[in-house]
Design an enzyme around this catalytic site. Structure first.
Site, PDB file in Angstrom:
ATOM      1  N   GLN A 170    -113.819   5.371 147.494  1.00  0.00           N
ATOM      2  CA  GLN A 170    -112.649   6.214 147.261  1.00  0.00           C
ATOM      3  C   GLN A 170    -111.554   5.821 148.252  1.00  0.00           C
ATOM      4  OE1 GLN A 170    -112.019  10.354 148.587  1.00  0.00           O
ATOM      5  NE2 GLN A 170    -112.042  10.898 146.418  1.00  0.00           N
ATOM      6  N   TYR A 173    -103.639  15.225 149.612  1.00  0.00           N
ATOM      7  CA  TYR A 173    -103.347  13.998 150.345  1.00  0.00           C
ATOM      8  C   TYR A 173    -102.125  13.300 149.743  1.00  0.00           C
ATOM      9  CZ  TYR A 173    -107.857  15.101 152.351  1.00  0.00           C
ATOM     10  OH  TYR A 173    -108.894  15.757 152.977  1.00  0.00           O
ATOM     11  N   ARG A 199    -109.054  10.639 141.082  1.00  0.00           N
ATOM     12  CA  ARG A 199    -109.473  12.031 141.251  1.00  0.00           C
ATOM     13  C   ARG A 199    -108.242  12.921 141.381  1.00  0.00           C
ATOM     14  NH1 ARG A 199    -113.233  15.412 145.599  1.00  0.00           N
ATOM     15  NH2 ARG A 199    -114.848  15.863 144.083  1.00  0.00           N
ATOM     16  N   GLY A 204    -121.515  17.560 144.824  1.00  0.00           N
ATOM     17  CA  GLY A 204    -121.137  17.303 146.200  1.00  0.00           C
ATOM     18  C   GLY A 204    -122.153  17.828 147.184  1.00  0.00           C
ATOM     19  N   ARG A 205    -121.992  19.093 147.585  1.00  0.00           N
ATOM     20  CA  ARG A 205    -122.836  19.660 148.637  1.00  0.00           C
ATOM     21  C   ARG A 205    -124.334  19.510 148.416  1.00  0.00           C
ATOM     22  NH1 ARG A 205    -119.807  25.331 148.940  1.00  0.00           N
ATOM     23  NH2 ARG A 205    -119.346  24.667 146.802  1.00  0.00           N
TER      24      ARG A 205
END
Length: 368
Positions: free
Chosen positions: A99, A182, A229, A320-321
């Site tokens: 990424q 971002y 993304r 994810g987590r």
């Protein structure tokens, strides 16, 4: 259960996936000197049973190193430090893409090398604080508004990083990070973009930087190796969430990305962590506008993942987590085994604790 769609193989652009379970990108802050360490090789190798691993955010520019200890891929040494990771994952039969994350205004000079600058669409500081190893928590720095020359430089940096990723580091492709507040989203969002040139104002203008970055990366490595993304309605990075015409903005962007022919769109919903949910109506619009592979991410379990795959809402599901503390997440979900809970206090700490010391289920059973 093992014949379910979640565990079936599929094709993602030029990449063959052994299942439809994606390891979502998660910053882990173990890259001392912005170089990949041996423990990171182990970390990704442990999780190679995922259909695809998307790495932690990796900066394509010295100006994008906003966080402490995040990796870069803007020079040869950084790119080569990733090669043992890709080799290890490939040796286990996995696939991995990097990424590309330019943090923009979500940054502090203490985390950046000499000569780097905090840049953004406009000179508006992001709300919130940034951890620095030398001075602790600091306010996010006020960025410089990027000149058109700096915009062109940043676009070229993304293209160079993509070439390094494929040719030197051995990645199967790249994901452009257009989410989480971002740099790319700073151009998309009117709260961070008050420009009056052709990169600001209208939906088309605010989308221009994202599309130019994507086109440059396509030219560098080919469209079938590229994904992006997005996080509409997100609040990360000091973003205030939705804005006027947010759904129209992202629907327009999805259509333009579709025309560019990239392999996938990765849509993240952070409502499981307290952000506003991405409305179902918007997901449906994006699904219609973007006809290639759609990855959905956000607080999924196996049951919900299977439902969204079987309904056709998504083609792939990112977790994810659960991957933090379950290196063998694929095997655990397929067996219906319990999942370990991650220690979130060690998410960004340097060293192996809370990183590569979570046992696989078979190992945990032996230890018990």
């Amino acid at each position: 259960m093992s014949s379910s769609k979640l565990f079936s193989p599929t094709q993602l652009g030029s990449i063959h996936l052994k299942n439809r379970i994606i390891m979502a990108p998660m910053t882990r802050s173990r890259a001392l000197g912005n170089i990949i360490q041996d423990i990171t090789v182990t970390y990704y190798e442990q999780r190679a049973s995922a259909g695809l691993i998307i790495t932690e955010g990796t900066s394509p520019s010295p100006d994008g190193l906003g966080y402490a200890r995040i990796p870069g891929i803007f020079n040869l040494a950084q790119a080569k430090s990733w090669r043992p990771v890709t080799d290890a994952v490939h040796a286990k039969g996995g696939k991995i893409i990097v990424q590309l994350m330019h943090t923009g205004r979500v940054s502090h000079p203490n985390n950046m090398p000499a000569g780097a600058q905090v840049l953004s669409a406009s000179a508006i500081a992001a709300a919130g604080d940034m951890w620095t190893d030398n001075e602790g928590m600091q306010k996010n720095a006020e960025p410089l508004e990027m000149t058109e020359a700096q915009i062109k430089t940043a676009i070229a940096e993304f293209a160079t990083a993509a070439r390094f990723a494929v040719e030197e580091a051995g990645f199967d492709g790249v994901e452009i990070h257009g989410a989480n507040g971002y740099l790319l989203e700073q151009f998309l969002h009117p709260a961070s973009n008050e420009r009056t040139d052709h990169y600001g104002g209208s939906i088309e203008n605010r989308s221009r930087f994202v599309l130019e970055v994507t086109a440059a990366v396509i030219e560098a490595i080919g469209k079938d190796r590229v994904g992006i993304r997005l996080s509409p309605h997100g609040v990360n990075g000091g973003m205030p969430g939705g804005f006027d015409q947010v759904d129209e903005s992202f629907t327009y962007l999805a259509g333009q990305l579709n025309d560019l022919g990239i392999a996938y769109l990765h849509l993240v919903d952070h409502s499981g962590m307290g952000a506003p949910a991405v409305p179902a109506e918007l997901v449906a619009k994006l699904r219609k506008a973007f006809t290639h592979t759609l990855i959905l991410c956000g607080n999924y379990d196996r049951e919900r993942a299977e439902a969204d795959l079987n309904s056709g809402l998504a083609d792939l599901i990112a977790f994810g987590r659960p991957f933090l503390s379950n290196p063998d997440l694929v095997e655990r979900m397929e067996a219906g085994a319990p999942l370990a809970t991650p220690d979130m206090t060690k998410l960004y700490t340097p060293g192996p604790d809370g990183y590569i010391d979570y046992p696989a289920l078979a190992e945990a059973t032996v230890q018990d």
